[in-house]
Design a protein around this motif. Structure first.
Motif, PDB file in Angstrom:
ATOM      1  N   ALA A 216       0.809  -1.221   0.000  1.00 36.04           N
ATOM      2  CA  ALA A 216       0.000   0.000   0.000  1.00 36.04           C
ATOM      3  C   ALA A 216       0.843   1.272   0.000  1.00 36.04           C
ATOM      4  O   ALA A 216       0.308   2.373  -0.175  1.00 36.04           O
ATOM      5  CB  ALA A 216      -0.926   0.006   1.222  1.00 36.04           C
ATOM      6  N   LEU A 217       2.155   1.145   0.173  1.00 40.02           N
ATOM      7  CA  LEU A 217       3.024   2.306   0.324  1.00 40.02           C
ATOM      8  C   LEU A 217       2.977   3.287  -0.851  1.00 40.02           C
ATOM      9  O   LEU A 217       2.908   4.506  -0.624  1.00 40.02           O
ATOM     10  CB  LEU A 217       4.455   1.858   0.604  1.00 40.02           C
ATOM     11  CG  LEU A 217       5.424   2.932   1.069  1.00 40.02           C
ATOM     12  CD1 LEU A 217       4.931   3.619   2.338  1.00 40.02           C
ATOM     13  CD2 LEU A 217       6.793   2.313   1.293  1.00 40.02           C
ATOM     14  N   PRO A 218       2.992   2.845  -2.103  1.00 38.37           N
ATOM     15  CA  PRO A 218       2.922   3.831  -3.201  1.00 38.37           C
ATOM     16  C   PRO A 218       1.663   4.702  -3.137  1.00 38.37           C
ATOM     17  O   PRO A 218       1.736   5.912  -3.368  1.00 38.37           O
ATOM     18  CB  PRO A 218       2.944   2.966  -4.463  1.00 38.37           C
ATOM     19  CG  PRO A 218       3.650   1.716  -4.044  1.00 38.37           C
ATOM     20  CD  PRO A 218       3.213   1.478  -2.624  1.00 38.37           C
ATOM     21  N   ASP A 219       0.535   4.120  -2.793  1.00 38.75           N
ATOM     22  CA  ASP A 219      -0.698   4.898  -2.669  1.00 38.75           C
ATOM     23  C   ASP A 219      -0.611   5.863  -1.488  1.00 38.75           C
ATOM     24  O   ASP A 219      -1.084   7.004  -1.571  1.00 38.75           O
ATOM     25  CB  ASP A 219      -1.906   3.981  -2.498  1.00 38.75           C
ATOM     26  CG  ASP A 219      -2.210   3.174  -3.752  1.00 38.75           C
ATOM     27  OD1 ASP A 219      -1.821   3.613  -4.858  1.00 38.75           O
ATOM     28  OD2 ASP A 219      -2.816   2.099  -3.618  1.00 38.75           O
ATOM     29  N   HIS A 220      -0.008   5.418  -0.394  1.00 39.61           N
ATOM     30  CA  HIS A 220       0.178   6.274   0.776  1.00 39.61           C
ATOM     31  C   HIS A 220       1.066   7.467   0.418  1.00 39.61           C
ATOM     32  O   HIS A 220       0.761   8.611   0.789  1.00 39.61           O
ATOM     33  CB  HIS A 220       0.781   5.451   1.924  1.00 39.61           C
ATOM     34  CG  HIS A 220       1.204   6.265   3.103  1.00 39.61           C
ATOM     35  ND1 HIS A 220       0.308   6.832   3.978  1.00 39.61           N
ATOM     36  CD2 HIS A 220       2.450   6.598   3.542  1.00 39.61           C
ATOM     37  CE1 HIS A 220       0.981   7.480   4.923  1.00 39.61           C
ATOM     38  NE2 HIS A 220       2.276   7.359   4.670  1.00 39.61           N
ATOM     39  N   VAL A 221       2.144   7.228  -0.316  1.00 39.40           N
ATOM     40  CA  VAL A 221       3.057   8.303  -0.713  1.00 39.40           C
ATOM     41  C   VAL A 221       2.342   9.311  -1.604  1.00 39.40           C
ATOM     42  O   VAL A 221       2.510  10.528  -1.446  1.00 39.40           O
ATOM     43  CB  VAL A 221       4.325   7.730  -1.384  1.00 39.40           C
ATOM     44  CG1 VAL A 221       5.161   8.835  -2.016  1.00 39.40           C
ATOM     45  CG2 VAL A 221       5.151   6.947  -0.365  1.00 39.40           C
TER      46      VAL A 221
END
Length: 100
Positions: free
Chosen positions: A18-23
């Motif tokens: 999920a990190l790319p969406d969080h960034v």
């Protein structure tokens, strides 16, 4: 101002997915002028966000749209504080009217 402590509630492989969406979500909040700083906690158990002054309900609404929140991957602790001393670079933030 606010300090937001994010604590992961799921394994790191789910966080990394999920990190790319969080960034991207973080970038939108910076572009809107809501956030001043953010980054990973050490050890890697979550993150920290420093947010500008705003109505607490506005911050809560923003945090609810974080992909980590939407996917139930993290818990959030919000600490409100009134800066009485700041570095020169942050003095403008403390003097500015709250973002609503």
């Amino acid at each position: 101002m606010y300090i937001v402590l994010i604590t992961y509630t799921k394994p790191l492989d789910e966080i990394d997915y999920a990190l790319p969406d969080h960034v991207e979500w973080l970038k939108r909040q910076y572009d809107a002028g809501y956030f001043l700083a953010s980054g990973r906690r050490q050890p890697r158990v979550g993150g920290v966000i420093i947010a500008r002054p705003m109505a607490r309900g506005k911050l809560d609404a923003l945090l609810a749209t974080d992909p980590f929140a939407v996917q139930h991957l993290a818990d959030y602790e919000v600490i409100e504080f009134h800066a009485t001393m700041t570095a020169a670079e942050l003095a403008r933030v403390n003097e500015a009217s709250p973002v609503v």
